[in-house]
Structures are given as structure tokens and as C-alpha cells.
Motif scaffolding. Structure first.
Motif, PDB file in Angstrom:
ATOM      1  N   GLU A  26     145.361  76.324  74.990  1.00 19.69           N
ATOM      2  CA  GLU A  26     144.667  77.534  75.430  1.00 19.69           C
ATOM      3  C   GLU A  26     144.514  78.568  74.319  1.00 19.69           C
ATOM      4  O   GLU A  26     144.417  79.760  74.587  1.00 19.69           O
ATOM      5  CB  GLU A  26     145.387  78.155  76.629  1.00 19.69           C
ATOM      6  CG  GLU A  26     146.803  78.622  76.374  1.00 19.69           C
ATOM      7  CD  GLU A  26     147.389  79.365  77.575  1.00 19.69           C
ATOM      8  OE1 GLU A  26     146.670  80.173  78.198  1.00 19.69           O
ATOM      9  OE2 GLU A  26     148.562  79.137  77.882  1.00 19.69           O
ATOM     10  N   VAL A  53     140.277  75.580  78.900  1.00 15.64           N
ATOM     11  CA  VAL A  53     140.009  76.851  79.583  1.00 15.64           C
ATOM     12  C   VAL A  53     141.211  77.127  80.469  1.00 15.64           C
ATOM     13  O   VAL A  53     141.441  76.413  81.454  1.00 15.64           O
ATOM     14  CB  VAL A  53     138.723  76.784  80.427  1.00 15.64           C
ATOM     15  CG1 VAL A  53     138.530  78.075  81.223  1.00 15.64           C
ATOM     16  CG2 VAL A  53     137.513  76.515  79.543  1.00 15.64           C
ATOM     17  N   ARG A 112     141.863  82.741  79.502  1.00 16.49           N
ATOM     18  CA  ARG A 112     140.548  82.579  78.879  1.00 16.49           C
ATOM     19  C   ARG A 112     140.576  82.912  77.382  1.00 16.49           C
ATOM     20  O   ARG A 112     139.579  83.364  76.823  1.00 16.49           O
ATOM     21  CB  ARG A 112     139.485  83.440  79.574  1.00 16.49           C
ATOM     22  CG  ARG A 112     139.299  83.201  81.057  1.00 16.49           C
ATOM     23  CD  ARG A 112     138.741  81.811  81.359  1.00 16.49           C
ATOM     24  NE  ARG A 112     138.159  81.717  82.675  1.00 16.49           N
ATOM     25  CZ  ARG A 112     138.804  81.296  83.771  1.00 16.49           C
ATOM     26  NH1 ARG A 112     140.075  80.923  83.663  1.00 16.49           N
ATOM     27  NH2 ARG A 112     138.189  81.243  84.935  1.00 16.49           N
ATOM     28  N   VAL A 140     137.724  81.648  74.721  1.00 16.63           N
ATOM     29  CA  VAL A 140     136.674  80.918  75.441  1.00 16.63           C
ATOM     30  C   VAL A 140     135.344  81.657  75.332  1.00 16.63           C
ATOM     31  O   VAL A 140     135.238  82.839  75.688  1.00 16.63           O
ATOM     32  CB  VAL A 140     137.045  80.743  76.925  1.00 16.63           C
ATOM     33  CG1 VAL A 140     135.901  80.059  77.691  1.00 16.63           C
ATOM     34  CG2 VAL A 140     138.328  79.926  77.062  1.00 16.63           C
ATOM     35  N   HIS A 161     144.639  81.331  87.877  1.00 18.98           N
ATOM     36  CA  HIS A 161     143.321  81.768  87.449  1.00 18.98           C
ATOM     37  C   HIS A 161     142.873  82.776  88.511  1.00 18.98           C
ATOM     38  O   HIS A 161     142.879  82.454  89.699  1.00 18.98           O
ATOM     39  CB  HIS A 161     142.329  80.598  87.420  1.00 18.98           C
ATOM     40  CG  HIS A 161     142.571  79.608  86.335  1.00 18.98           C
ATOM     41  ND1 HIS A 161     141.693  79.402  85.293  1.00 18.98           N
ATOM     42  CD2 HIS A 161     143.584  78.740  86.123  1.00 18.98           C
ATOM     43  CE1 HIS A 161     142.156  78.459  84.499  1.00 18.98           C
ATOM     44  NE2 HIS A 161     143.309  78.037  84.986  1.00 18.98           N
TER      45      HIS A 161
END
Length: 502
Positions: free
Chosen positions: A201, A219, A223, A226, A280
Motif C-alpha cells: 500500500e 489499493v 489510498r 493511488v 475502507h
């Protein structure tokens, strides 16, 4: 350091061999060794030693060895030395204990309790030195409707696939948790081997975009790093929902490891702990996960397979069923022994289940529901050898992720101090003087050697089983037998005990 905790290791120096060259002092990032000007001799502070063995390996006269301290607490079966020291540390710091490199506790390793069957007479073995042996693997959806064009030729309707020359990949290790040179080693090796490495990540450093054909980008909930170019640069995209070393929580990169380059790559402030959230914040159901999967597919014009990574937990089979139906191409399952750069000790040592049990249940559930070919399965979490790869595939995996084994190939000595940023082998650090100790060319060479050696052994084991392709091995549990397992364990794994007839 805590005044109540004695040294765990002792530095033993042979005065007849030591030449006071001070190499040990220069090599130790923990400042264990020091030259005493008054006595003209080298001294050591064992309280700072993490037993990384850098000094032992680099000593030109082999004058050093690190041994476990003979200093002991009063024997107490109820309170182990480790437990007592952890209480002292928390009483001193008031903080959560952090640990590295996977669960070290004495839980069962089921791969070690599984044996592989062999062919002899009626089903003769295959000699991989003289006969074809197929180790190529394609990861992605396979449950497609066969269609023909107007000329009657088969139309290619196969969704995007990852082609591996061998069923082994380098698992997710972020830039930040490991060094630039470690990432360079993994990327170069993956390209040479025809396999893939995973960015974790931490985003993708600009220098590594040239390895995009062999890169899996991640992802995660934070984030980090990203953006559209990042997604399009990859061969595949992995959504990290969970991690074996710390199921149910997010990621943590200590601030001292966030250098200028890491900050730019992750798009986060320098020098401040990077803590990704546990969930998330746009995913609270399988429907939400499906939306992200198709968002990523849409953003990359449906040219990249999407992987969903989950930790091995007790209800992982039901979770995998939902993931398979949500549009994911590949499911990655990470067992509770998986390594990481920094995890809360209590989570690492007490949460999750062995990947062998999770894998067997997921494969069986997807087969029962008739959707096994709608998704590929990749497993990781303490895959120690080629034998573990063979057993994992026979239990239902399509391929394996290796992380700790890859770091060992680079020189890691499992001193479990990754979270301190003082890795003396240049792997789990961002200190420039330490990073330079790892030569990416040499690192890549060692990784290539490791995977090639494992591939040869996989071929040998398949040949001994009378099997000439990974596809014929996948889910072939008839070739496995358990040793020292109870009936419940055998039932979960879906195998018979050694010596038991069919």
C-alpha cells in the motif's frame, strides 16, 4: 530501553581473534559495539543487540558470536519471560507493543503435518529432466461462455489474465516498510522470472514504472499513492481488505521511515506516522466492494485483473464466496503467520487462522457453489519452501505469495526489528547509509536463484506424484495425507490420514 529488562542476548568476543578493526562498530545501526580508547579494546552493550548477525557475518576474523543470555528470571510456568518483559515495556511506555515479521508462537504449522503421495508402479512417476513439466499458471476468471465468430473460429472472450512461468509471486511489501533497493531487487527478479511483485500500500516509485508488466499495485484503505497513472501502470490491481499479520486493522508505517522519497511516492507528509484506517470508508458490504472493483476496472478500461486480498479468519469461506460473486478475478488469502514491518503484537499473535485451513475451506466452498472457476486463489502467510507451494496448490490454490522467504533471500536474519527502521541488512529501512548495503543486482540474482530452485523442486515433486502440470495438481487433495492430525483437522483440510485406505 527499560531498566527492569535484562539483555536478551550476549555479545561474545574472542580476544585472541579480535584485531580492533572496528568493522562491527561501523556495521551496527543499533550502536552495540564501541571502541574504548582507554583500554584499546572493543566493548559491547548487549542491551541494544537485536541479534541481526550483521557484525558476526562481517567480522573479518570471525571473532564474534551472539548467544542467548544466561541471565534468567525465577522459573514460573504461568509467566513467561516474554510476557514479563512485555508488561515492563508497556509500563514504561504506555503504548501499544509493535512487532515485526509474523507470528513466532508455537501454533501448528499444518504444511508440516501434510505429506505428499508418490507414484510407483501402476501410475509411474514422471522424470522432469527428460519429459515436459508445465508450471505456467494463468490467474483470472475462467468461467466464460465459448463463442465463435462468423467464420466458426473460437472467439477470444477470456478476461484479462496474469501469466506466471511458475506458481510463485512476491507478496505485498510497501515502499517505506522496505527500502528502495529491496523494491528494486523484487522488481528486477520478477521481470527476469516472468512473475509478479506487489507494491503493497505504499504507491509505486517513479523509477519502477518500467517494470509495470510485472507489477501488481495495491489499493488499501489509506489510498496511499493511488492515482490514475499508478493504476494504469500495473499488470493487476489488488484491493487490500485484510492482512494476515493484522486482521481487522489497518496499516502502520512509523514516521521515521517516511523519507522525502517515500513521502512523495505515498503522497503523505514526511516524518509522520502513516496509519491507514481499519475499514475502507467506502466499503461496508459486498455490494460496496463490487462497486470499487468495477470502478477500478472502468478506470483501467477493463484491461487489468482485480485481486481482493483478505486475511484468513474463521468465516473466510463465506467472505470468499461473496468476493467471487462481486466481480473479483482473483482472491488472495493471507494466513495469520504472514510477516509485516509493523503490527500490534497482540493482534499479530492472537488474531486470524492458519492459511492451510482457510484455503481448504475456501476452495471447497467455491466448488460446492459451482463458482470455483470464476476466480483464482492465491495464498500467502509463511510459505517456507517449494513443498509448501505444492501442498498449497493441492489444497486448492492456483499460486502462492512469498514475502518473508524473499526477504531471507535478500539477507534478512529475522531479528524482528523492522519497525525501528534500523535494518542492518538494508532491507526494512530508509536510512541511506543502511539502504546502500543491499545491492539490487545481487539481491535480484539471489531472488531469481531462490525461485528457480523452488520451481525445479516443484517439478520434481509433481513428477514423483505422476503429475505433469500445475493444473492437474490444483485441488488434487487425493495426493495429500495428514500426520498427527485429529479428525476435525483432517475434515477441514479435506484429506485422509497417512496409512488410511480410501
Amino acid at each position: 530501553m527499560d531498566m527492569f529488562i535484562p539483555a536478551e542476548y550476549e555479545v561474545v568476543r574472542n580476544p585472541d581473534l579480535c584485531i580492533n578493526c572496528r568493522v562491527c562498530e561501523k556495521q551496527c545501526a543499533n550502536e552495540v559495539h564501541r571502541y574504548d580508547e582507554k583500554t584499546g579494546r572493543m566493548t559491547a552493550n548487549p542491551l541494544k543487540c537485536v541479534n541481526c548477525h550483521r557484525c558476526v557475518c562481517m567480522c573479518p576474523t570471525k571473532a564474534l558470536k551472539i548467544v542467548r543470555s544466561q541471565d534468567t528470571y525465577r522459573i514460573n510456568s504461568n509467566w513467561s519471560v516474554q510476557t514479563m518483559n512485555e508488561v515492563y515495556r508497556q509500563a514504561n511506555s504506555g503504548g501499544v507493543l509493535l512487532s515485526s515479521m509474523g507470528n513466532p508462537n508455537d501454533y501448528p504449522v499444518y504444511f508440516n503435518k501434510i505429506l505428499v503421495n508418490a507414484s510407483q508402479v501402476t501410475n509411474p512417476p514422471i522424470d522432469p529432466l527428460r519429459e515436459p513439466m508445465e508450471t505456467t499458471v494463468y490467474l483470472g476468471k475462467k468461467d466464460i461462455e465459448i463463442k465463435r465468430d462468423k467464420q466458426g473460429r473460437l472467439a477470444d472472450t477470456l478476461p484479462p489474465q496474469l501469466k506466471l512461468t511458475t506458481p510463485i509471486m512476491f507478496s505485498a511489501m510497501s515502499y517505506g516498510s522496505i527500502s528502495y533497493n529491496a523494491h528494486a531487487s523484487l522488481a528486477r527478479a520478477a521481470e527476469e522470472l516472468g512473475i509478479f511483485y506487489n507494491t503493497g500500500e505504499g504507491g509505486l516509485h517513479r523509477d519502477f514504472y518500467k517494470y509495470s508488466k510485472n507489477t501488481i499495485v495495491q489499493v488499501a484503505s489509506g489510498r496511499f499513492g493511488v492515482h490514475e497513472e499508478y493504476l494504469k501502470a500495473a499488470a493487476a490491481i489488488e484491493i487490500k481488505m485484510g492482512q494476515g499479520a493484522k486482521p481487522g486493522i489497518g496499516g502502520h508505517l512509523p514516521g521515521m521511515k517516511i523519507s522525502d522519497e517515500v513521502s512523495a511516492t505515498r503522497m503523505i507528509p514526511k516524518g509522520i506516522d502513516a496509519i491507514s484506517p481499519a475499514p475502507h470508508h467506502d466499503i461496508y458490504s459486498i455490494e460496496d466492494l463490487r462497486q470499487l472493483i468495477y470502478t477500478l476496472k472502468e478506470a483501467t478500461e477493463y484491461t487489468k485483473p482485480v485481486i481482493v486480498k483478505v486475511a484468513a479468519v474463521h468465516n473466510v469461506a463465506a467472505i470468499a464466496s461473496g468476493i467471487a460473486r462481486s466481480g473479483a478475478d482473483i482472491i488472495a488469502i493471507d494466513g495469520f503467520r504472514g510477516g509485516t514491518g509493523a503490527a500490534p503484537t497482540r493482534i499479530r499473535d492472537n488474531v486470524g487462522i492458519p492459511v492451510e485451513l482457510a484455503l481448504a475451506q475456501v476452495d471447497e466452498r467455491l466448488r460446492q457453489e459451482g463458482i470455483r472457476d470464476s476466480v483464482s486463489i492465491v495464498v500467502g502467510g509463511s510459505v517456507h519452501s517449494s513443498a509448501d507451494v505444492v501442498k498449497a496448490i493441492a489444497l486448492g490454490a492456483d499460486a502462492c505469495y512469498i514475502g518473508t522467504a524473499a526477504l531471507l533471500a535478500l539477507g534478512c536474519h529475522l531479528c524482528r526489528s523492522c519497525h525501528t527502521g534500523k535494518c542492518n541488512w538494508g532491507i526494512a529501512t530508509q536510512r541511506e547509509d543502511l539502504v546502500r548495503r543491499l545491492n539490487p543486482e545481487e539481491g535480484a540474482r539471489r531472488l531469481v536463484n531462490l525461485v528457480n530452485a523452488w520451481t525445479h523442486e516443484v517439478q520434481e515433486m509433481m513428477g514423483g506424484m505422476g503429475i505433469n502440470s500445475i493444473e492437474a495438481l490444483r485441488g488434487n487433495r487425493l495426493m495429500l495425507r495428514g500426520v498427527g492430525l485429529n479428525q476435525t483437522e483432517l475434515s477441514i483440510l479435506g484429506i485422509h490420514h497417512a496409512g488410511e485406505s480410501m
